[in-house]
Motif scaffolding. Structure first.
Motif, PDB file in Angstrom:
ATOM      1  N   ASP A 152       6.306   9.153  -4.824  1.00 54.98           N
ATOM      2  CA  ASP A 152       6.469   8.392  -6.047  1.00 54.98           C
ATOM      3  C   ASP A 152       5.173   8.479  -6.846  1.00 54.98           C
ATOM      4  OD1 ASP A 152       9.051   7.648  -5.400  1.00 54.98           O
ATOM      5  OD2 ASP A 152       8.392   5.856  -4.326  1.00 54.98           O
ATOM      6  N   PRO A 153       5.248   8.387  -8.169  1.00 53.73           N
ATOM      7  CA  PRO A 153       4.050   8.615  -8.988  1.00 53.73           C
ATOM      8  C   PRO A 153       2.979   7.533  -8.897  1.00 53.73           C
ATOM      9  CG  PRO A 153       5.930   8.055 -10.358  1.00 53.73           C
ATOM     10  CD  PRO A 153       6.463   8.288  -8.995  1.00 53.73           C
ATOM     11  N   ILE A 154       3.309   6.359  -8.329  1.00 48.69           N
ATOM     12  CA  ILE A 154       2.300   5.293  -8.227  1.00 48.69           C
ATOM     13  C   ILE A 154       2.459   4.554  -6.910  1.00 48.69           C
ATOM     14  CG2 ILE A 154       3.753   3.673  -9.517  1.00 48.69           C
ATOM     15  CD1 ILE A 154       1.158   2.398 -10.581  1.00 48.69           C
ATOM     16  N   GLU A 155       1.334   4.274  -6.253  1.00 50.92           N
ATOM     17  CA  GLU A 155       1.305   3.511  -5.011  1.00 50.92           C
ATOM     18  C   GLU A 155       0.333   2.342  -5.167  1.00 50.92           C
ATOM     19  OE1 GLU A 155       2.033   6.138  -1.089  1.00 50.92           O
ATOM     20  OE2 GLU A 155       0.239   6.706  -2.212  1.00 50.92           O
ATOM     21  N   LEU A 156       0.772   1.158  -4.740  1.00 48.73           N
ATOM     22  CA  LEU A 156      -0.080  -0.018  -4.726  1.00 48.73           C
ATOM     23  C   LEU A 156      -0.406  -0.390  -3.286  1.00 48.73           C
ATOM     24  CD1 LEU A 156       1.719  -2.294  -7.367  1.00 48.73           C
ATOM     25  CD2 LEU A 156      -0.056  -0.569  -7.754  1.00 48.73           C
ATOM     26  N   SER A 168       5.408   1.844  -3.214  1.00 49.93           N
ATOM     27  CA  SER A 168       5.357   2.891  -4.230  1.00 49.93           C
ATOM     28  C   SER A 168       6.555   2.740  -5.163  1.00 49.93           C
ATOM     29  CB  SER A 168       5.349   4.283  -3.587  1.00 49.93           C
ATOM     30  OG  SER A 168       6.519   4.507  -2.832  1.00 49.93           O
ATOM     31  N   PHE A 169       6.395   3.258  -6.390  1.00 51.14           N
ATOM     32  CA  PHE A 169       7.433   3.085  -7.398  1.00 51.14           C
ATOM     33  C   PHE A 169       7.608   4.366  -8.210  1.00 51.14           C
ATOM     34  CE2 PHE A 169       5.303  -0.989  -6.723  1.00 51.14           C
ATOM     35  CZ  PHE A 169       6.380  -1.774  -6.333  1.00 51.14           C
ATOM     36  N   GLN A 170       8.838   4.554  -8.691  1.00 54.28           N
ATOM     37  CA  GLN A 170       9.143   5.684  -9.554  1.00 54.28           C
ATOM     38  C   GLN A 170       9.195   5.286 -11.018  1.00 54.28           C
ATOM     39  OE1 GLN A 170      12.799   7.351  -8.101  1.00 54.28           O
ATOM     40  NE2 GLN A 170      11.772   8.551  -6.519  1.00 54.28           N
ATOM     41  N   GLY A 171       9.532   4.031 -11.271  1.00 54.84           N
ATOM     42  CA  GLY A 171       9.669   3.586 -12.654  1.00 54.84           C
ATOM     43  C   GLY A 171       9.219   2.151 -12.817  1.00 54.84           C
ATOM     44  N   GLU A 172       9.633   1.534 -13.904  1.00 52.68           N
ATOM     45  CA  GLU A 172       9.134   0.211 -14.226  1.00 52.68           C
ATOM     46  C   GLU A 172       9.634  -0.852 -13.258  1.00 52.68           C
ATOM     47  OE1 GLU A 172      12.129  -1.921 -17.394  1.00 52.68           O
ATOM     48  OE2 GLU A 172      10.566  -0.635 -18.231  1.00 52.68           O
ATOM     49  N   MET A 173       8.804  -1.878 -13.075  1.00 51.57           N
ATOM     50  CA  MET A 173       9.157  -3.059 -12.302  1.00 51.57           C
ATOM     51  C   MET A 173       8.836  -4.273 -13.170  1.00 51.57           C
ATOM     52  SD  MET A 173      10.409  -2.396  -9.268  1.00 51.57           S
ATOM     53  CE  MET A 173      10.105  -3.913  -8.364  1.00 51.57           C
ATOM     54  N   ARG A 174       9.869  -4.943 -13.629  1.00 54.97           N
ATOM     55  CA  ARG A 174       9.649  -6.108 -14.480  1.00 54.97           C
ATOM     56  C   ARG A 174       9.101  -7.291 -13.703  1.00 54.97           C
ATOM     57  NH1 ARG A 174      11.325  -6.288 -19.545  1.00 54.97           N
ATOM     58  NH2 ARG A 174      12.341  -4.437 -20.377  1.00 54.97           N
ATOM     59  N   SER A 175       9.299  -7.280 -12.404  1.00 54.83           N
ATOM     60  CA  SER A 175       8.721  -8.316 -11.555  1.00 54.83           C
ATOM     61  C   SER A 175       8.478  -7.740 -10.170  1.00 54.83           C
ATOM     62  CB  SER A 175       9.636  -9.537 -11.459  1.00 54.83           C
ATOM     63  OG  SER A 175       9.079 -10.489 -10.568  1.00 54.83           O
TER      64      SER A 175
END
Length: 232
Positions: A152-156, A168-175
């Motif tokens: 995924d393009p971003i990992e926290l 990790s996420f591929q797209g937006e997370m509103r919460s």
């Protein structure tokens, strides 16, 4: 003595005012291309450009100072992008489509410049990470599908220096509550794209934009992100 103290306070107040002015952003919107037509200058942001009579009317803009996020819907909703200082005549998909905008902070690019070799193998860690990304991107899965193992393009990460639990996420997370990661991120890796992290749900509160890199400490955003989205 009292007079001296008053002069000192006045000088301090003037200095703080100058510092605040230096960090204040300013952007001018134009109703036509090539910076023509009606115009409006924004300094404090606008949650809804209807209030300024300029909703969906911008065809070119000039960022005089600061870094600005512009969005296609009010309250910074919908598709958003970041514009830095300069003249912007080609707004692409934002032509006549801007409904809100605000000044944002630009995050650093990882841990700063210079050579970094934490694993002691004589190679720059960032170059190794890019190579790892390319290899994983080009991996083939069952049936030869490209990108089967692509991260995924971003990992926290829950703790600084990429330690603790991670998501990790591929797209937006509103919460980030949905991922049980609200107000928990302390470090991050971005493989591609420009990502906006905000301290409240639905991209509210303070927001900072980060580009590709390894961030072993989120600094002022440490343990604050509640929502995130890719903006470029």
């Amino acid at each position: 003595m009292k007079h001296t103290a008053l002069k000192t306070l006045a000088f301090a107040a003037a200095l703080l005012s100058q510092i605040a002015a230096a960090h204040a952003g300013e952007i001018t919107l134009f109703s036509r291309d090539n910076f023509r037509g009606e115009e409006v200058t924004i300094r404090d942001g606008a949650r809804d450009l209807r209030d300024a009579g300029f909703n969906d009317r911008t065809s070119s803009l000039i960022v005089h100072s600061g870094v600005w996020e512009v969005c296609e819907h009010k309250d910074f909703g919908g598709y958003c992008a970041v514009f830095e200082r300069g003249q912007h005549n080609d707004l692409r998909r934002f032509n006549n489509s801007i409904s809100s905008l605000r000044q944002i902070e630009r995050g650093g690019r990882g841990n700063g410049g210079g050579f970094r070799d934490r694993d002691g193998d004589g190679r720059d860690d960032r170059a190794e990470r890019r190579e790892e990304w390319r290899e994983r991107r080009d991996d083939r899965g069952p049936g030869g599908q490209p990108g089967f193992n692509r991260p995924d393009p971003i990992e926290l990460f829950e703790h600084a220096r990429f330690e603790g639990r991670r998501v990790s996420f591929q797209g937006e997370m509103r919460s980030l509550r949905a991922a049980d990661f609200n107000d928990r991120a302390s470090s991050m890796v971005i493989y591609e794209g420009q990502w906006q992290l905000c301290e409240h749900d639905n991209f509210g509160g303070q927001c900072v934009v980060y580009g590709p890199g390894r961030y072993d400490n989120l600094g002022p955003m440490n343990d604050k992100p509640s929502s995130l989205r890719r903006i470029r």
